[in-house]
Write a protein that holds these residues in place. Sequence first.
Motif, mmCIF file in Angstrom:
data_model
loop_
_atom_site.group_PDB
_atom_site.id
_atom_site.type_symbol
_atom_site.label_atom_id
_atom_site.label_comp_id
_atom_site.label_asym_id
_atom_site.label_seq_id
_atom_site.Cartn_x
_atom_site.Cartn_y
_atom_site.Cartn_z
ATOM 1 N N GLN A 1 0.836 -1.195 0.000
ATOM 2 C CA GLN A 1 0.000 0.000 0.000
ATOM 3 C C GLN A 1 0.872 1.247 0.000
ATOM 4 O OE1 GLN A 1 -2.497 -0.592 3.525
ATOM 5 N NE2 GLN A 1 -4.214 -1.068 2.183
ATOM 6 N N VAL B 1 -3.465 2.913 0.734
ATOM 7 C CA VAL B 1 -4.303 2.523 -0.404
ATOM 8 C C VAL B 1 -3.444 1.714 -1.380
ATOM 9 C CG1 VAL B 1 -5.811 4.526 -0.178
ATOM 10 C CG2 VAL B 1 -3.799 4.700 -1.634
ATOM 11 N N PRO B 2 -4.088 0.814 -2.144
ATOM 12 C CA PRO B 2 -5.518 0.511 -2.150
ATOM 13 C C PRO B 2 -5.900 -0.411 -0.996
ATOM 14 C CG PRO B 2 -4.420 -0.965 -3.657
ATOM 15 C CD PRO B 2 -3.356 -0.035 -3.121
ATOM 16 N N ALA B 3 -7.178 -0.451 -0.672
ATOM 17 C CA ALA B 3 -7.663 -1.453 0.278
ATOM 18 C C ALA B 3 -7.383 -2.831 -0.309
ATOM 19 C CB ALA B 3 -9.157 -1.258 0.515
#
Length: 308
Positions: free
Chosen positions: A222, A254-256
Amino acid sequence: MTSFAPSPTGIRIGSAPDSWGVWFPDDPRQVPWERFLDEVSEAGYEWIELGPYGYLPTDPARLRDETARRGLSVSAGTVFTGLHHGPGVWERTWAHVADNAALAQAVGAGHLVVIPSFWRDDKTGEVLEDSTLTAAQWRELTTQTERLAREVRDRYGLRTVVHPHADTHIDSEENVSRFLDATDPALVSLCLDTGHYAYCGGDSVKLIETYGERIGYLHLKQVDPVILADVVANGVPFGPAVARGVMCEPPGGVPALEPVLDAARALGRDLFAIVEQDMYPCPPDKPLPVARRTREFLRACGPARPAG
């Protein structure tokens, strides 16, 4: 090539030397390879990548012994290439690729991760070449990548997965799509690195849903959106950006990852998902706690495929 059982499909979670701050075969700021192997096993991972060639032992028998006694298996090797320069760089590129591919094959890996060369120096920020390829360079990049993938498959039985990467010519959604549309799906797949793709403005879930048949491998990471905004605004090179903490510990950025893993599972086939927590350089005691927490977080994201 390493074969996967046909069912049940799922995600095989692993980690890599990169998650221990390892970017180079030998660097006094990096942890010794023995410590990496001890700690990646202790953190609960069963799959690893080779990392930079020469960091882990390059004698296959010794490497097999060192990994096996820690309950570890190898998923892939990694190489850097500058194939947009055309046939003139082939021999030098192949010498590097062959060493990596031979070791990966010998220790049972099934993939070779191919990263394009940087257009600016990742330490100094020196611009090495234009950040945009010409049409002729795009043709060289795609045809030479297919050539490489064919040779790697035929000689070593490995699947080539190309890794979009910050500060390279395969980075943004536009460039990734252009590359995929111009290469043979039978030869070239993608190593989708969720952090690098977000770093360059891409949506990993959308990419998986659009080019699902081309997704051959995953790197999980992330980015910190606040640090990334400053990096982009000020044109900070990738290396210094990492030193600033642009790649952050999940689930803080991010991203999840849950939707990414859900989209990957929906493809209905086995995939490796290797954690790459970019943090070079880092204190030697930092990686293990981060790796443990990340493994627990990923367990909570859904079922992973059992080792085997």
